[in-house]
Design an enzyme around this catalytic site. Structure first.
Site, mmCIF file in Angstrom:
data_model
loop_
_atom_site.group_PDB
_atom_site.id
_atom_site.type_symbol
_atom_site.label_atom_id
_atom_site.label_comp_id
_atom_site.label_asym_id
_atom_site.label_seq_id
_atom_site.Cartn_x
_atom_site.Cartn_y
_atom_site.Cartn_z
ATOM 1 N N ASP A 308 89.281 27.073 8.339
ATOM 2 C CA ASP A 308 88.770 28.381 8.726
ATOM 3 C C ASP A 308 87.260 28.519 8.570
ATOM 4 O O ASP A 308 86.678 29.479 9.072
ATOM 5 C CB ASP A 308 89.478 29.483 7.934
ATOM 6 C CG ASP A 308 90.899 29.719 8.441
ATOM 7 O OD1 ASP A 308 91.254 29.135 9.481
ATOM 8 O OD2 ASP A 308 91.653 30.477 7.810
ATOM 9 N N TYR A 392 95.170 36.600 9.908
ATOM 10 C CA TYR A 392 94.957 36.750 8.467
ATOM 11 C C TYR A 392 93.649 37.448 8.146
ATOM 12 O O TYR A 392 92.646 37.286 8.863
ATOM 13 C CB TYR A 392 94.954 35.378 7.788
ATOM 14 C CG TYR A 392 96.097 35.177 6.818
ATOM 15 C CD1 TYR A 392 97.286 34.592 7.225
ATOM 16 C CD2 TYR A 392 95.994 35.584 5.491
ATOM 17 C CE1 TYR A 392 98.338 34.405 6.349
ATOM 18 C CE2 TYR A 392 97.036 35.394 4.604
ATOM 19 C CZ TYR A 392 98.211 34.804 5.040
ATOM 20 O OH TYR A 392 99.241 34.630 4.159
#
Length: 690
Positions: A308, A392
Site C-alpha cells: 500500500d 480499507y
C-alpha cells in the site's frame, strides 16, 4: 531554465515539502529538458522533495550552509511504464541527472485508479455483455477496485503493466458495493489500454448477491441511538502546543513534520528539552512499507497482495480530515501538496491533524499511613493522518507523552474486501468468513514496517549508537537455589545479518537503541530508548512463495542496517509487479557491521492477522496495532514529576448534570466529604490535605 532563486531568508526549511509553486517549477524544468533533448512525450508519476543528505542537514542545523533545494521526479515515457528518475536543482533550475530504470514499474498514482483503471474496465464490451447477462443494465451501477497484480503474470511477463479489477454492483449511488461482489476478475494491459482476459473461479453460473448491507446514514434501517448525551472536548485557553512553519513545540517536545506521496506523514528532528538542553531522540521516523497478503488459494483471488506504500502510495490516498469527527479539540492542520500525471499540483486540505488529548492517569500514589494521595493526569500530543486504500481505511497516529514516551498506533477500519463464495467451501469456507449469503470476506494480514533512524542524545545524528536485544530469563539452576530468580540478558547486535530478530513474548523481549557515550548518573547504564513490540504475527506465506519473496521484509520483527542514503524502503524502491523487490532482507545479506560508529537504522515490522468476523461487516470497528518507544536511563528520574496538580472542575457525578445546580453540588460535596472523612478516620487520626 530559470529556477526559483530562493534566498536564504525566504527559503523554506530544508525538510519542508515542496510547495505548489515548487511543483510547477519542477514540472517546467522537466518539460524543458525532455524537449531540448528530443526525448519525446513524458508522463509525470511523482514530484517530491529530495531530502538533503544527512551530513548536510546536520551541518545546517549547527548554523552551516543552507542545503541546495532539490526535487526528485519520476516520469514515464508512454506507452512504457519504466521509471525515469530525474534529480533537479530547484534553485538554479536545471536537471542534475536523468536515468531510466529497466525491469520495474512505477507506482500506481491517483489518476491510474479512475482515469485508467476503472474507466477502462467499465468500457470493455465483453464485461458490459457479462453484466447484462447478470441482469445489470447500466455500467453506472458497477464499481471496479483497481488492484496491482500478483504474482507476475504468467502470460505477459513483468515488463507489461497490468492491473486487475475486483468488480461490484451497487443498488443505489450510496449503496455498499462490497455486499454485491461480481464473479469476474478482468486483467487490464495498461500499455494497450485493453482488457486482455477475464478470469473467474466459476465453472458454471455464479450466484447473485443482491442483499443490501449498508452503513451510510441515509440507508440505515431504524433510528440512531437516542441515549447518548454530549461529550465535549473543551480547551478554554486554547491548546498547549505552538506551530512555526512545520515545527511543532509542545510541553518539552519539539517535532518537525513533513509529508510525501509514498510514506505520508514523516517525523524529523524529534527532541525533548531536559535540564535546559534539547536532547535529540529521533532523526527521522516513518512507516516505510506495508504488505497486505490474502489467504485465498483459489484462482484468481490468490493474486491479492498489495504494497500500500510502494505500489500505490499511502500519502496520495490521504483524507481531508473533518473537524469534530476525525479530530477533536483545538486542532492545527497541515495541508499536503502532491501532483497529478500532468505535473500539476493539487492540495489535500487538512491532511495532517495535530491535537492534544487526555491520556488518563500518568502516575499516582496514596500513602497508606495517612491516606494522602498524589495523582497527576497526563495528556499526549497526537499527530495523525488517515488514508483510504480502496476498501480499507488506515489511521496513523504518533503519540508523544509527558513522560518522554513515544507510541505509534495504526487504526484499521473501513470495509473488508469481498468476493463471491465458492460452492466448494460450503457454509464454512477455509479462507474467509461468510458475511452475507454467498459473500465471502477473505482472511488477510496487514504487515507494516517502521523505519526508525534514531539519534538518542547524539548530536551527530546517531553515529555513536548501538542496538541491543534484551530478554528476561530465569537464572541457571546452580545460581538459583530457590528456582525463582530471574534477570535481564542483554546482547549487542553488531552485524546486520545476525540482527534480523523476531518477537519472543516468553522472554518479554524488547530492543534498546543506546548511546554508550552518555551514562546515567545513578544506574551507570547508557542513555537509551527501548523499542517495545506488540506480540504480532509475521508473514504467513510459505518461504517458497512469491509472497515471501516480494514481502521478505515481513519475515522478521526487527532488522538493523548501517545508515545508507539510498536505503529508504524495506520492500524495495519499485515493488509493483516485481518478484525480486530487493529491500532490507537483501541488504542485510551483505553482513555489514552495525556496531558503534555505523549509525544504525532500525526497521520494525508489526501488524495484524485479520480473521474476518461477521461483526466486521458492513463496516469494520477499529482494530489497533503498533509499538512503543520508552526512555531507559535517559532521564535522571520520572520526567513527568513536575506536572502541576490540577482538578478538572467540569467533572461531575453521574446523573448530577440532569438535576438542579444545588442538588448536583450538594450530592457531589456530600458524597466526597463523607467518603474522605469516614475513610480517613478509619485509618488515622490525621487529616487529609485537600
Amino acid at each position: 531554465m530559470t529556477g526559483l532563486k530562493l534566498s536564504k531568508r525566504a527559503a523554506p526549511h530544508p525538510l519542508d515539502p515542496l510547495s505548489a509553486e515548487e511543483v510547477i517549477s519542477a514540472a517546467n524544468i522537466c518539460r524543458a529538458y525532455v524537449a531540448e533533448k528530443g526525448l519525446g512525450a513524458h508522463r509525470f508519476n511523482t514530484i517530491t522533495l529530495s531530502e538533503p543528505p544527512k551530513a548536510e542537514l546536520l551541518a545546517f542545523e549547527r548554523g552551516g550552509k543552507y542545503p541546495t533545494r532539490m526535487a526528485s521526479v519520476v516520469m514515464t515515457k508512454p506507452p512504457k511504464s519504466n521509471p525515469i528518475e530525474m534529480e533537479l536543482n530547484l534553485e538554479e533550475g536545471f536537471v542534475v541527472s536523468y536515468k531510466t530504470v529497466e525491469g520495474v514499474q512505477v507506482a500506481i498514482i491517483y489518476d491510474d485508479f479512475y482515469e485508467v483503471g476503472e474507466s477502462l474496465f467499465k468500457a470493455d464490451p465483453q464485461l458490459q455483455a457479462l453484466c447484462k447477462e447478470y441482469g445489470i443494465e447500466s455500467m453506472d451501477s458497477v464499481a471496479v477496485d483497481t488492484w496491482p497484480i500478483h504474482p507476475v503474470d504468467r502470460e505477459m511477463g513483468p515488463e507489461h503493466r497490468l492491473f486487475m479489477g475486483l468488480m461490484y454492483w451497487r443498488s443505489s449511488a450510496d449503496d455498499n458495493q462490497y455486499a454485491h461482489p461480481l464473479p469476474w476478475v478482468p486483467i487490464l494491459d495498461v500499455e494497450s489500454r485493453k482488457v486482455i482476459r477475464i478470469e473467474t473461479a466459476w465453472k458454471g453460473p455464479a450466484p447473485v448477491a443482491k442483499m443490501d448491507s449498508n452503513y451510510h446514514h441515509s440507508l440505515l434501517e431504524g433510528k440512531p441511538r437516542s441515549d447518548i448525551k454530549p461529550l465535549d472536548i473543551i480547551q478554554p485557553e486554547g491548546p498547549s502546543f505552538t506551530v512555526d512553519g512545520n515545527l511543532i513545540k509542545w510541553q518539552k517536545w519539539q517535532i518537525r513534520v513533513s509529508f510525501n506521496w509514498r510514506e505520508g506523514l514523516v517525523l524529523h528532528n524529534v527532541g525533548y528539552e531536559d535540564e535546559g538542553r534539547l536532547r535529540p531522540i529521533m532523526y527521522r521516523a516513518s512507516i516505510a512499507e506495508m504488505a497486505v497478503p490474502y489467504a485465498e488459494a483459489q484462482e484468481p483471488h490468490h493474486r491479492r497482495l498489495a504494497f500500500d506504500l510502494g505500489d500505490v502510495g499511502i500519502g496520495q490516498l490521504t483524507n481531508s480530515l473533518e473537524l469534530g469527527c476525525d479530530c477533536l479539540g483545538h486542532i492545527h492542520y497541515f495541508d499536503a501538496v502532491l501532483n497529478n500525471s500532468k505535473g500539476e499540483p493539487y492540495v489535500i486540505k487538512k491532511a495532517i491533524c495535530v491535537h492534544e488529548e487526555d491520556a488518563g492517569i500518568i502516575w499516582k500514589h496514596t500513602e497508606l499511613r495517612n491516606m494522602h494521595p498524589e495523582v497527576r493526569r497526563g495528556r499526549r500530543l497526537v499527530i495523525s493522518f488517515i488514508a483510504t486504500v480502496a476498501n480499507y481505511e488506515y489511521g496513523f497516529y504518533w503519540y508523544f507523552g509527558q513522560d518522554g514516551a513515544i507510541q505509534h498506533e495504526v487504526k484499521l477500519t473501513g470495509e473488508v474486501s469481498t468476493t463471491l463464495a465458492s460452492p466448494e467451501d460450503g457454509d464454512d469456507p477455509r479462507f474467509g468468513t461468510l458475511v452475507l449469503p454467498n459473500v465471502l470476506a477473505a482472511h488477510h494480514q496487514h504487515l507494516f514496517c517502521a523505519r526508525l533512524d534514531m539519534a538518542v542524545d547524539d548530536e551527530d545524528g546517531g553515529r555513536g549508537l548501538i542496538v541491543s536485544e534484551v530478554d528476561t530469563v530465569p537464572l541457571p539452576e546452580e545460581d538459583n537455589p530457590w528456582h525463582s530468580a530471574f534477570m535481564k540478558r542483554e546482547t549487542d547486535l553488531t552485524n546486520e545479518a545476525s540482527a534480523a530478530r523476531v518477537v519472543d513474548s516468553t522472554k518479554a523481549r524488547f530492543w534498546k537503541i543506546k548511546n554508550p557515550a552518555k551514562r546515567h548518573v545513578y544506574s551507570g547504564h547508557a542513555a537509551s530508548y527501548k523499542l517495545v513490540p506488540a506480540n504480532t504475527q509475521l508473514l504467513l506465506g510459505l518461504p517458497s512463495s512469491t509472497t515471501a519473496e516480494r514481502a521478505s521484509f515481513a519475515t522478521k520483527s526487527l532488522w538493523v542496517t548501517p545508515y545508507d542514503e539510498a536505503e529508504r524502503y524495506p520492500g524495495g524502491d519499485y515493488p509493483l509487479q516485481n518478484v525480486k523487490t530487493g529491500g532490507v532482507a537483501h541488504w542485510t545479506k551483505q553482513g555489514r557491521p552495525i556496531a558503534e560508529g555505523n549509525d544504525p537504522v532500525v526497521w520494525h515490522v508489526f501488524g495484524a492477522t485479520h480473521l474476518v468476523r461477521p461483526e466486521d461487516f458492513p463496516v469494520m470497528p477499529v482494530e489497533t496495532v503498533g509499538f512503543h518507544l520508552k526512555p531507559v536511563s535517559f532521564f535522571k528520574q520520572n520526567p513527568a514529576l513536575d506536572l502541576p496538580r490540577t482538578v478538572n472542575t467540569a467533572s461531575k457525578l453521574a446523573g448530577s448534570c440532569c438535576g438542579a445546580n444545588g442538588q448536583a453540588n450538594g450530592t457531589t460535596n456530600g458524597h466526597a466529604n463523607g467518603y474522605t472523612n469516614g475513610h480517613t478516620n478509619g485509618h488515622t487520626e490525621g487529616t487529609v490535605e485537600e
